[in-house]
Design a protein around this motif. Structure first.
Motif, PDB file in Angstrom:
ATOM      1  N   GLU A 272      -2.154 -15.260   2.146  1.00  0.00           N
ATOM      2  CA  GLU A 272      -2.620 -16.297   3.071  1.00  0.00           C
ATOM      3  C   GLU A 272      -2.547 -15.818   4.523  1.00  0.00           C
ATOM      4  N   THR A 273      -1.509 -15.074   4.855  1.00  0.00           N
ATOM      5  CA  THR A 273      -1.300 -14.618   6.225  1.00  0.00           C
ATOM      6  C   THR A 273      -2.222 -13.474   6.615  1.00  0.00           C
ATOM      7  N   TYR A 274      -2.373 -12.471   5.727  1.00  0.00           N
ATOM      8  CA  TYR A 274      -3.074 -11.244   6.097  1.00  0.00           C
ATOM      9  C   TYR A 274      -4.422 -11.056   5.414  1.00  0.00           C
ATOM     10  N   GLY A 275      -4.784 -11.945   4.497  1.00  0.00           N
ATOM     11  CA  GLY A 275      -6.116 -11.952   3.893  1.00  0.00           C
ATOM     12  C   GLY A 275      -6.522 -10.676   3.196  1.00  0.00           C
ATOM     13  N   ALA A 276      -7.728 -10.200   3.525  1.00  0.00           N
ATOM     14  CA  ALA A 276      -8.329  -9.050   2.844  1.00  0.00           C
ATOM     15  C   ALA A 276      -7.505  -7.783   2.998  1.00  0.00           C
ATOM     16  N   SER A 277      -6.835  -7.605   4.136  1.00  0.00           N
ATOM     17  CA  SER A 277      -6.040  -6.388   4.301  1.00  0.00           C
ATOM     18  C   SER A 277      -4.886  -6.371   3.299  1.00  0.00           C
ATOM     19  N   TYR A 278      -4.297  -7.530   3.004  1.00  0.00           N
ATOM     20  CA  TYR A 278      -3.244  -7.576   1.993  1.00  0.00           C
ATOM     21  C   TYR A 278      -3.827  -7.369   0.599  1.00  0.00           C
ATOM     22  N   ASP A 279      -4.992  -7.943   0.336  1.00  0.00           N
ATOM     23  CA  ASP A 279      -5.638  -7.737  -0.969  1.00  0.00           C
ATOM     24  C   ASP A 279      -5.913  -6.257  -1.221  1.00  0.00           C
ATOM     25  N   ASP A 280      -6.382  -5.532  -0.196  1.00  0.00           N
ATOM     26  CA  ASP A 280      -6.617  -4.090  -0.324  1.00  0.00           C
ATOM     27  C   ASP A 280      -5.302  -3.361  -0.618  1.00  0.00           C
ATOM     28  N   TYR A 281      -4.266  -3.726   0.110  1.00  0.00           N
ATOM     29  CA  TYR A 281      -2.948  -3.113  -0.080  1.00  0.00           C
ATOM     30  C   TYR A 281      -2.407  -3.421  -1.482  1.00  0.00           C
ATOM     31  N   LEU A 282      -2.527  -4.663  -1.897  1.00  0.00           N
ATOM     32  CA  LEU A 282      -2.064  -5.101  -3.217  1.00  0.00           C
ATOM     33  C   LEU A 282      -2.769  -4.319  -4.331  1.00  0.00           C
ATOM     34  N   ALA A 283      -4.046  -4.067  -4.153  1.00  0.00           N
ATOM     35  CA  ALA A 283      -4.818  -3.341  -5.167  1.00  0.00           C
ATOM     36  C   ALA A 283      -4.466  -1.853  -5.195  1.00  0.00           C
ATOM     37  N   ALA A 284      -4.026  -1.312  -4.073  1.00  0.00           N
ATOM     38  CA  ALA A 284      -3.819   0.135  -3.977  1.00  0.00           C
ATOM     39  C   ALA A 284      -2.378   0.585  -4.186  1.00  0.00           C
ATOM     40  N   VAL A 285      -1.418  -0.269  -3.854  1.00  0.00           N
ATOM     41  CA  VAL A 285      -0.015   0.151  -3.889  1.00  0.00           C
ATOM     42  C   VAL A 285       0.739  -0.723  -4.894  1.00  0.00           C
ATOM     43  N   PRO A 286       1.368  -0.075  -5.887  1.00  0.00           N
ATOM     44  CA  PRO A 286       2.098  -0.840  -6.898  1.00  0.00           C
ATOM     45  C   PRO A 286       3.329  -1.541  -6.310  1.00  0.00           C
ATOM     46  N   GLY A 287       3.707  -2.624  -6.947  1.00  0.00           N
ATOM     47  CA  GLY A 287       4.838  -3.397  -6.464  1.00  0.00           C
ATOM     48  C   GLY A 287       6.188  -2.811  -6.812  1.00  0.00           C
ATOM     49  N   TRP A 288       6.306  -2.202  -7.987  1.00  0.00           N
ATOM     50  CA  TRP A 288       7.634  -1.845  -8.471  1.00  0.00           C
ATOM     51  C   TRP A 288       7.789  -0.389  -8.890  1.00  0.00           C
ATOM     52  N   TRP A 289       6.747   0.300  -9.225  1.00  0.00           N
ATOM     53  CA  TRP A 289       6.827   1.697  -9.636  1.00  0.00           C
ATOM     54  C   TRP A 289       6.067   2.517  -8.611  1.00  0.00           C
ATOM     55  N   PRO A 290       6.744   3.340  -7.820  1.00  0.00           N
ATOM     56  CA  PRO A 290       6.089   4.025  -6.687  1.00  0.00           C
ATOM     57  C   PRO A 290       4.916   4.925  -7.090  1.00  0.00           C
ATOM     58  N   ARG A 291       3.947   4.978  -6.212  1.00  0.00           N
ATOM     59  CA  ARG A 291       2.841   5.940  -6.329  1.00  0.00           C
ATOM     60  C   ARG A 291       3.404   7.346  -6.180  1.00  0.00           C
ATOM     61  N   LEU A 292       2.685   8.317  -6.721  1.00  0.00           N
ATOM     62  CA  LEU A 292       3.086   9.715  -6.541  1.00  0.00           C
ATOM     63  C   LEU A 292       2.643  10.260  -5.185  1.00  0.00           C
ATOM     64  N   THR A 293       1.567   9.702  -4.665  1.00  0.00           N
ATOM     65  CA  THR A 293       1.050  10.125  -3.369  1.00  0.00           C
ATOM     66  C   THR A 293       1.001   8.911  -2.444  1.00  0.00           C
ATOM     67  N   PRO A 294       1.193   9.108  -1.147  1.00  0.00           N
ATOM     68  CA  PRO A 294       1.171   7.971  -0.230  1.00  0.00           C
ATOM     69  C   PRO A 294      -0.235   7.383  -0.094  1.00  0.00           C
ATOM     70  N   TRP A 295      -0.288   6.072   0.002  1.00  0.00           N
ATOM     71  CA  TRP A 295      -1.553   5.391   0.258  1.00  0.00           C
ATOM     72  C   TRP A 295      -1.977   5.701   1.679  1.00  0.00           C
ATOM     73  N   ASP A 296      -3.241   6.027   1.845  1.00  0.00           N
ATOM     74  CA  ASP A 296      -3.732   6.431   3.174  1.00  0.00           C
ATOM     75  C   ASP A 296      -4.365   5.280   3.955  1.00  0.00           C
TER      76      ASP A 296
END
Length: 167
Positions: A135-159
């Motif tokens: 609600e606060t950050y809209g589409a930018s949060y949706d993009d982040y949510l889709a790209a970065v997992p919540g609980w198991w870290p990515r192997l490479t940093p999200w750019d």
């Protein structure tokens, strides 16, 4: 020191300091530490956890112009530092601190507290934090949510791209 930095320091001691430090120690009671190998392994988890919590908190001051406390949220979505790998590093590192104490004191009670901590945190993230951030950050949060997992870290940093690849 900025107002956000002071608020972050206060919240650091009030939340992870109590939840990850004081409560597990209190639950362990007067138990003696376990075997030396367990103490060393547990201390390594605690040190890693403390480092990660400090790094995650510092990122809020550097990037978000606010605090990690829900009552004084950031002006900007925090997606740098450890947040490029996993959305919930603070919770994971507080869990490492609790888990480290469970190992140090060979305490099933502290291990049970760790399970309860993650159940509560997962519920909080799912039912309050994610909807509020959306609600606060809209589409930018949706993009982040889709790209970065919540609980198991990515192997490479999200750019910061909108790619939903999780590395």
């Amino acid at each position: 020191m900025s107002k956000a930095a002071w608020g972050t320091v206060v919240f650091f001691f009030a939340a992870p300091g109590v939840v990850g430090g004081l409560l597990p120690w209190w639950i362990a009671g007067d138990r003696d530490p376990g075997p030396l190998a367990m103490v060393i392994a547990g201390c390594a988890l605690v040190v890693l956890g403390v480092w990660g919590v400090i790094a995650a908190f510092a990122q809020f001051v550097r990037e978000g112009r606010g605090t990690p406390a829900p009552i004084a949220p950031t002006e900007e979505l925090v997606v740098g530092g450890l947040y490029r790998f996993v959305r919930n590093p603070m919770y994971l590192f507080v869990g490492a601190i609790i888990g480290g104490q469970a190992v140090i004191f060979t305490s099933w009670a502290v291990a049970g507290y760790l399970v309860a901590f993650f159940a509560l945190v997962f519920s909080f993230v799912t039912f309050y934090e994610q909807p509020t951030l959306r609600e606060t950050y809209g589409a930018s949060y949706d993009d982040y949510l889709a790209a970065v997992p919540g609980w198991w870290p990515r192997l490479t940093p999200w750019d910061g791209s909108t790619s939903a690849s999780t590395g």
